[in-house]
Write a protein that holds these residues in place. Sequence first.
Motif, PDB file in Angstrom:
ATOM      1  N   ARG A  92       0.684  -0.910  -0.059  1.00  0.00           N
ATOM      2  CA  ARG A  92      -0.090   0.416   0.142  1.00  0.00           C
ATOM      3  C   ARG A  92       0.877   1.980  -0.237  1.00  0.00           C
ATOM      4  N   PRO A  93       1.199   1.379  -1.044  1.00  0.00           N
ATOM      5  CA  PRO A  93       2.392   2.571  -1.048  1.00  0.00           C
ATOM      6  C   PRO A  93       1.964   4.211  -1.161  1.00  0.00           C
ATOM      7  N   ALA A  94       2.586   4.897  -0.460  1.00  0.00           N
ATOM      8  CA  ALA A  94       2.027   6.218  -0.538  1.00  0.00           C
ATOM      9  C   ALA A  94       3.270   7.544  -1.361  1.00  0.00           C
ATOM     10  N   ALA A  95       2.214   7.736  -2.036  1.00  0.00           N
ATOM     11  CA  ALA A  95       3.199   9.045  -2.910  1.00  0.00           C
ATOM     12  C   ALA A  95       3.700  10.223  -2.210  1.00  0.00           C
ATOM     13  N   LEU A  96       4.804  10.875  -2.687  1.00  0.00           N
ATOM     14  CA  LEU A  96       5.025  12.064  -2.004  1.00  0.00           C
ATOM     15  C   LEU A  96       4.739  13.261  -2.267  1.00  0.00           C
ATOM     16  N   ALA A  97       4.158  13.660  -1.056  1.00  0.00           N
ATOM     17  CA  ALA A  97       3.091  15.096  -1.330  1.00  0.00           C
ATOM     18  C   ALA A  97       4.286  16.051  -0.985  1.00  0.00           C
ATOM     19  N   SER A  98       4.760  17.674  -1.632  1.00  0.00           N
ATOM     20  CA  SER A  98       5.905  18.529  -1.275  1.00  0.00           C
ATOM     21  C   SER A  98       5.138  19.558  -1.311  1.00  0.00           C
ATOM     22  N   ASP A  99       5.279  21.245  -0.356  1.00  0.00           N
ATOM     23  CA  ASP A  99       4.536  21.715  -1.748  1.00  0.00           C
ATOM     24  C   ASP A  99       5.837  22.833  -2.131  1.00  0.00           C
ATOM     25  N   THR A 100       5.672  23.751  -3.269  1.00  0.00           N
ATOM     26  CA  THR A 100       6.700  23.574  -3.641  1.00  0.00           C
ATOM     27  C   THR A 100       7.067  25.233  -3.988  1.00  0.00           C
ATOM     28  N   ALA A 101       5.324  25.503  -3.201  1.00  0.00           N
ATOM     29  CA  ALA A 101       5.078  27.177  -3.378  1.00  0.00           C
ATOM     30  C   ALA A 101       5.364  27.806  -1.940  1.00  0.00           C
ATOM     31  N   GLY A 102       5.569  29.473  -1.808  1.00  0.00           N
ATOM     32  CA  GLY A 102       5.894  29.972  -0.784  1.00  0.00           C
ATOM     33  C   GLY A 102       6.964  30.694  -0.967  1.00  0.00           C
ATOM     34  N   GLU A 103       6.908  31.636  -0.023  1.00  0.00           N
ATOM     35  CA  GLU A 103       8.081  32.160   0.732  1.00  0.00           C
ATOM     36  C   GLU A 103       9.146  31.358   1.261  1.00  0.00           C
ATOM     37  N   PRO A 130       3.339   6.494  -6.515  1.00  0.00           N
ATOM     38  CA  PRO A 130       3.484   5.390  -5.064  1.00  0.00           C
ATOM     39  C   PRO A 130       4.452   4.117  -5.815  1.00  0.00           C
ATOM     40  N   GLY A 131       4.298   3.955  -6.913  1.00  0.00           N
ATOM     41  CA  GLY A 131       5.169   3.105  -7.495  1.00  0.00           C
ATOM     42  C   GLY A 131       6.573   2.968  -7.229  1.00  0.00           C
ATOM     43  N   ALA A 132       7.013   4.074  -6.814  1.00  0.00           N
ATOM     44  CA  ALA A 132       8.191   4.222  -6.590  1.00  0.00           C
ATOM     45  C   ALA A 132       9.498   3.652  -5.184  1.00  0.00           C
ATOM     46  N   TRP A 133       7.963   4.022  -4.482  1.00  0.00           N
ATOM     47  CA  TRP A 133       8.436   3.612  -3.072  1.00  0.00           C
ATOM     48  C   TRP A 133       7.871   2.095  -2.858  1.00  0.00           C
ATOM     49  N   ARG A 134       7.116   1.635  -3.582  1.00  0.00           N
ATOM     50  CA  ARG A 134       6.613  -0.016  -3.502  1.00  0.00           C
ATOM     51  C   ARG A 134       8.180  -0.327  -3.325  1.00  0.00           C
ATOM     52  N   VAL A 135       8.868  -0.022  -4.976  1.00  0.00           N
ATOM     53  CA  VAL A 135      10.229  -0.455  -4.818  1.00  0.00           C
ATOM     54  C   VAL A 135      11.663  -0.268  -3.934  1.00  0.00           C
ATOM     55  N   PHE A 182      20.153  17.304  -2.578  1.00  0.00           N
ATOM     56  CA  PHE A 182      20.720  18.195  -3.450  1.00  0.00           C
ATOM     57  C   PHE A 182      20.500  17.174  -5.550  1.00  0.00           C
ATOM     58  N   GLY A 183      19.469  16.306  -5.359  1.00  0.00           N
ATOM     59  CA  GLY A 183      18.679  15.452  -5.884  1.00  0.00           C
ATOM     60  C   GLY A 183      17.152  15.719  -5.877  1.00  0.00           C
ATOM     61  N   ALA A 184      17.022  16.453  -5.089  1.00  0.00           N
ATOM     62  CA  ALA A 184      15.908  16.703  -5.228  1.00  0.00           C
ATOM     63  C   ALA A 184      15.104  16.256  -6.264  1.00  0.00           C
ATOM     64  N   ARG A 185      15.357  18.158  -6.963  1.00  0.00           N
ATOM     65  CA  ARG A 185      14.672  19.028  -8.104  1.00  0.00           C
ATOM     66  C   ARG A 185      14.672  17.524  -8.982  1.00  0.00           C
ATOM     67  N   LEU A 186      15.556  16.800  -9.801  1.00  0.00           N
ATOM     68  CA  LEU A 186      15.625  15.706 -10.334  1.00  0.00           C
ATOM     69  C   LEU A 186      14.714  14.603  -9.839  1.00  0.00           C
ATOM     70  N   LEU A 187      14.801  13.639  -8.038  1.00  0.00           N
ATOM     71  CA  LEU A 187      14.111  13.009  -7.829  1.00  0.00           C
ATOM     72  C   LEU A 187      12.751  13.157  -7.913  1.00  0.00           C
ATOM     73  N   ALA A 188      12.069  14.363  -7.894  1.00  0.00           N
ATOM     74  CA  ALA A 188      10.407  14.783  -7.440  1.00  0.00           C
ATOM     75  C   ALA A 188       9.611  14.043  -8.321  1.00  0.00           C
ATOM     76  N   PRO A 189       9.462  14.028 -10.017  1.00  0.00           N
ATOM     77  CA  PRO A 189       8.674  13.682 -11.014  1.00  0.00           C
ATOM     78  C   PRO A 189       8.907  12.020 -10.026  1.00  0.00           C
ATOM     79  N   LEU A 190       9.848  11.571 -10.009  1.00  0.00           N
ATOM     80  CA  LEU A 190       8.860  10.142 -10.006  1.00  0.00           C
ATOM     81  C   LEU A 190       9.169   9.817  -8.022  1.00  0.00           C
ATOM     82  N   LEU A 191       9.316  10.134  -7.046  1.00  0.00           N
ATOM     83  CA  LEU A 191       8.691  10.100  -6.158  1.00  0.00           C
ATOM     84  C   LEU A 191       7.324  10.512  -6.047  1.00  0.00           C
ATOM     85  N   ALA A 192       6.898  11.287  -6.964  1.00  0.00           N
ATOM     86  CA  ALA A 192       5.671  11.853  -6.759  1.00  0.00           C
ATOM     87  C   ALA A 192       4.378  10.046  -7.264  1.00  0.00           C
TER      88      ALA A 192
END
Length: 207
Positions: free
Chosen positions: A96-107, A179-184, A167-177
């Motif tokens: 029962r994987p969960a996707a990563l949810a991170s707010d990219t907006a704001g000051e 749930p299947g990635a966290w399943r692996v 430092f690699g979050a920008r590249l990982l963001a689409p993948l970690l969004a």
Amino acid sequence: MPSTLVSLFSGLAFGLSLIVAIGAQNVFVLRQGIRREHVALVVVTCAVSDAILIVVGVAGVGGAVSAVPWLVPVATIGGAAFLVGYAALALRRALRPAALASDTAGERAPWGSVLLGCLAITWLNPHVYLDTVVLLGSIATGFGTGRWWFGLGAIAASVAWFTAIGFGARLLAPLLARPGAWRVVDGVVAAVMLLIAGRLVWGLLVP
């Protein structure tokens, strides 16, 4: 392979297994990385905190074992049981994987508030003490004199992981969004923990 390298790589694998599962600390680091907000500060804070806790765990449990020799098999069996339990939880998350949810907006937040938030997530989380002090310290006893190499491997895993996701979050963001990635990820975590648990029990049965 020399026993020191076995201990070192076992600590590295176990450290990664503990740390890569999605949780509050990883989400915080990923969020800061995605926002490119005080990333170096967050990475260093998390890595140094983990290193302190790992040293305390290895030293504390090691000292108790030296004073009471019969604690070695008890701690080893207990550590193996913990590993099996963690593996079961990881397998459950994989189902029962969960996707990563991170707010990219704001000051942009001030560095002080980011540091305090990072310290709170790290040091006020009761699971961090179970993972790094109790669990990792108990597992380290199964490596005898190589327990410090095991601890060094775990510290290296922590530094590598937080650096990568910060430092690699920008590249990982689409993948970690996904749930299947966290399943692996959770599937690999479960496999590594079961392998290390098997090694510890085998070490007791075949000295």
